[in-house]
Write a protein that holds these residues in place. Sequence first.
Motif, PDB file in Angstrom:
ATOM      1  N   ILE A   1      81.850  29.691  17.514  1.00  0.00           N
ATOM      2  CA  ILE A   1      83.181  29.323  18.009  1.00  0.00           C
ATOM      3  C   ILE A   1      84.127  29.290  16.812  1.00  0.00           C
ATOM      4  N   PRO A   2      85.311  29.896  16.890  1.00  0.00           N
ATOM      5  CA  PRO A   2      86.233  29.919  15.744  1.00  0.00           C
ATOM      6  C   PRO A   2      86.658  28.504  15.331  1.00  0.00           C
ATOM      7  N   CYS A   3      86.240  28.108  14.122  1.00  0.00           N
ATOM      8  CA  CYS A   3      86.563  26.781  13.588  1.00  0.00           C
ATOM      9  C   CYS A   3      87.359  26.942  12.297  1.00  0.00           C
ATOM     10  N   ALA A   4      88.137  25.925  11.935  1.00  0.00           N
ATOM     11  CA  ALA A   4      88.899  25.961  10.683  1.00  0.00           C
ATOM     12  C   ALA A   4      88.962  24.565  10.089  1.00  0.00           C
ATOM     13  N   LEU A   5      89.140  24.517   8.773  1.00  0.00           N
ATOM     14  CA  LEU A   5      89.262  23.263   8.030  1.00  0.00           C
ATOM     15  C   LEU A   5      90.670  23.182   7.447  1.00  0.00           C
ATOM     16  N   LEU A   6      91.308  22.030   7.604  1.00  0.00           N
ATOM     17  CA  LEU A   6      92.676  21.845   7.120  1.00  0.00           C
ATOM     18  C   LEU A   6      92.759  20.513   6.378  1.00  0.00           C
ATOM     19  N   HIS A   7      93.313  20.523   5.167  1.00  0.00           N
ATOM     20  CA  HIS A   7      93.515  19.260   4.443  1.00  0.00           C
ATOM     21  C   HIS A   7      94.675  19.374   3.462  1.00  0.00           C
ATOM     22  N   GLY A   8      95.099  18.252   2.944  1.00  0.00           N
ATOM     23  CA  GLY A   8      96.313  18.178   2.144  1.00  0.00           C
ATOM     24  C   GLY A   8      96.259  18.832   0.781  1.00  0.00           C
ATOM     25  N   LYS A   9      95.070  19.134   0.269  1.00  0.00           N
ATOM     26  CA  LYS A   9      94.973  19.758  -1.053  1.00  0.00           C
ATOM     27  C   LYS A   9      95.178  21.276  -0.996  1.00  0.00           C
ATOM     28  N   MET A  10      95.255  21.814   0.209  1.00  0.00           N
ATOM     29  CA  MET A  10      95.476  23.258   0.349  1.00  0.00           C
ATOM     30  C   MET A  10      96.920  23.621  -0.001  1.00  0.00           C
ATOM     31  N   LYS A  11      97.127  24.868  -0.354  1.00  0.00           N
ATOM     32  CA  LYS A  11      98.473  25.353  -0.612  1.00  0.00           C
ATOM     33  C   LYS A  11      99.261  25.356   0.698  1.00  0.00           C
ATOM     34  N   PRO A  12     100.557  25.044   0.636  1.00  0.00           N
ATOM     35  CA  PRO A  12     101.378  25.014   1.859  1.00  0.00           C
ATOM     36  C   PRO A  12     101.261  26.296   2.679  1.00  0.00           C
ATOM     37  N   ARG A  13     101.203  27.445   2.017  1.00  0.00           N
ATOM     38  CA  ARG A  13     101.103  28.719   2.732  1.00  0.00           C
ATOM     39  C   ARG A  13      99.801  28.800   3.526  1.00  0.00           C
ATOM     40  N   ASP A  14      98.701  28.329   2.905  1.00  0.00           N
ATOM     41  CA  ASP A  14      97.397  28.354   3.587  1.00  0.00           C
ATOM     42  C   ASP A  14      97.377  27.385   4.759  1.00  0.00           C
ATOM     43  N   LYS A  15      97.983  26.201   4.566  1.00  0.00           N
ATOM     44  CA  LYS A  15      98.030  25.225   5.658  1.00  0.00           C
ATOM     45  C   LYS A  15      98.807  25.776   6.847  1.00  0.00           C
ATOM     46  N   ASP A  16      99.952  26.390   6.560  1.00  0.00           N
ATOM     47  CA  ASP A  16     100.770  26.953   7.636  1.00  0.00           C
ATOM     48  C   ASP A  16     100.015  28.050   8.391  1.00  0.00           C
TER      49      ASP A  16
END
Length: 693
Positions: free
Chosen positions: A513-528
């Motif tokens: 199942i398509p899963c993703a990880l998101l957190h505050g240390k990522m670059k803004p472009r990657d988070k978006d």
Amino acid sequence: MSFEFQLTDNVMYVKGVGPKRAALLGKLNIFTKYDLLKHYPRAYENHSSLTKIEDIIAGETVLLVGRIFDIKAREARGLTIINAILEDDTDCIRLTWFNQKYLLTKLKNGMRLLIIGKAKYDSRGGLSVNPQSFTILEPNEEPELGITPIYPSTTALSQQVLRTAIKNLLASMPPLKEILPQEILDAQNLIPLDEAARTIHFPKDFMALDAARRRLAFEELFLIQCGLMWIKKQTQDERLGISHKKNSALVKATLEKLPFELTGDQKKVFRAVSKDMESKLPMRRLIQGDVGSGKTAVAMLALVKTVENGLQGAFMAPTEILAVQHYEKFSKLLNGLGIRVGLLSAKVTRSKKSREEIYHQIAAQELDIVIGTHALIQEGVQFARLGLVVTDEQHRFGVAQRSTLEKKSEVVPDMLVMTATPIPRTMTLTVYGDLDVSLIKELPPGRKPIKTEAKNIRGRKKVYEFVRAEILAGRQAYVVCPLIEHSESEQLADIESAEEIFEMLSAGIFKGIPCALLHGKMKPRDKDEIMEKFRDGETKLLVSTTVIEVGVDVPNASVMVIEHAERFGLAQLHQLRGRVGRGAAKSYCILISDSKADIAKERLEILESTSDGFKLAEEDLKLRGPGQFFGEAQHGLPDLKIADVFRDLDILIQARDAAEKFITDDNNLAYFANLRQNLALAYGDKFSQIIAN
């Protein structure tokens, strides 16, 4: 506090600290001697008299000294249980720790310990003690009896090291000069600052401790209130704003184009906003409202009102993806009304050509409403006639950025601040002292309730089976974790991180199942990019930290699982819960916790029972105090270091009244320069610079 050179020195120069310990103290945000002085105890233990093991009575809290041996660990019902035997010259007793695996590397057979804990009968019928805290003693060290301070710390910094460093600092420190005017000290019956600063760390008795704490709490609240009131006084006394005309054809046309009728609360708040905008004084208003209560609709109407008056409006959102979402909504709703809406974000300004083009459009008033992120306050952005500034989710910006945005035009614009963080009235007095406050408590009709359930960690497997079934039925889900990565600190050692949870789920029950990880240390472009894929339905399961607390609408997301829910405040859990329940499907918020603490269970039960964000915020203050509510609610203002706004409501009101009299008396203006210096020392330049202008 006054600018004594000792207090601004690096903490490494305190006797017994040095460079290595200074680096460890830096992890607690202690960099100067002043920071160490303000590192107040989080608790105090009454170590007035020792108890012999042979004299222990079940149910009593006891203070013991002895040697430990026979240290063992075992797993039972998902718990890590550590047992050891403590022996003094009269008898021995069993010690039991739960879920503190890190102690296995800290405790050694033969160690002498000073322990405070509660005695009780164990399952075998014998007496045992559950230590609340302990201090490792040297072989011949005599324990210090009396009231012992317990400091916020890390695994690498023992309580003894912190106590010794603070004792050495106090011994080397000259008497502190008084900050507060003598008439305020007399009126409030406050002890001198130097006495309070020393007593708060090492009180001789609890009566002296109460007097010291009251003195320091009053000063903290008084300083902050002076700062906020100075901002308000400057605005009212020195800066005339824009007097808008009454609502006319353009506002009425916008109201007709809305796909819904405003709720009673929305109408009431827009009337207040309109009245403010029609005044000669600059509007400074905060709109508080739960997620989905319709704050943005009110803000859009206010922006249309300023455009109708021949002015421009700016709308600042906390993230690029949220700015894009607002831009799309505004463009669609205002289409055909002749209102030119523009988007200014990091992505838009990445190329020099597009950046110069939109800067020109703003300066030439070729755009009426500009929606953007922090890019709005970058150098080079200048509005022709900025009439209104709206900031969304104010706690992501703060006083400093608000002040910067205000200065983007020659005229003084009106300011509208929006937050979905429910802040009780007791907190708004402190956090938003320079703003008028409006509430939107009424939710639009048709909003579906979110079913909230607290689950023990042992039921985690069934929870994720349910989430998988929802995803296979076409829905999407969030999983929220308190930590980004694994922590070695003793308080967080057993908390699974977002990275660990993501690995466990994506390789396990959600494999394929398509899963993703998101957190505050990522670059803004990657988070978006990650959020866009989730919004577009490509990603089905999003494992995240609280970075999604302020996020986009994903109507298809029907489930949120919050891991280690006991680690979050009630208001924050409510904010997170608001990410689901935005579509037609029935939605769920599942709180997973393994905490045995009664207060943790009580908090989660409250969340299960109500969806009223303001009631939850009040309960949060009662249960855990405001903590770093300043940081959460208005980044840029200082964290409260000693005052507790709920417990100290009487002190807050007294401090606010004293500050109001002090600031409104022009005879005190010269003295206020001294207060600005103290604000700079206490809270850094950012806050003090704002009130210095």
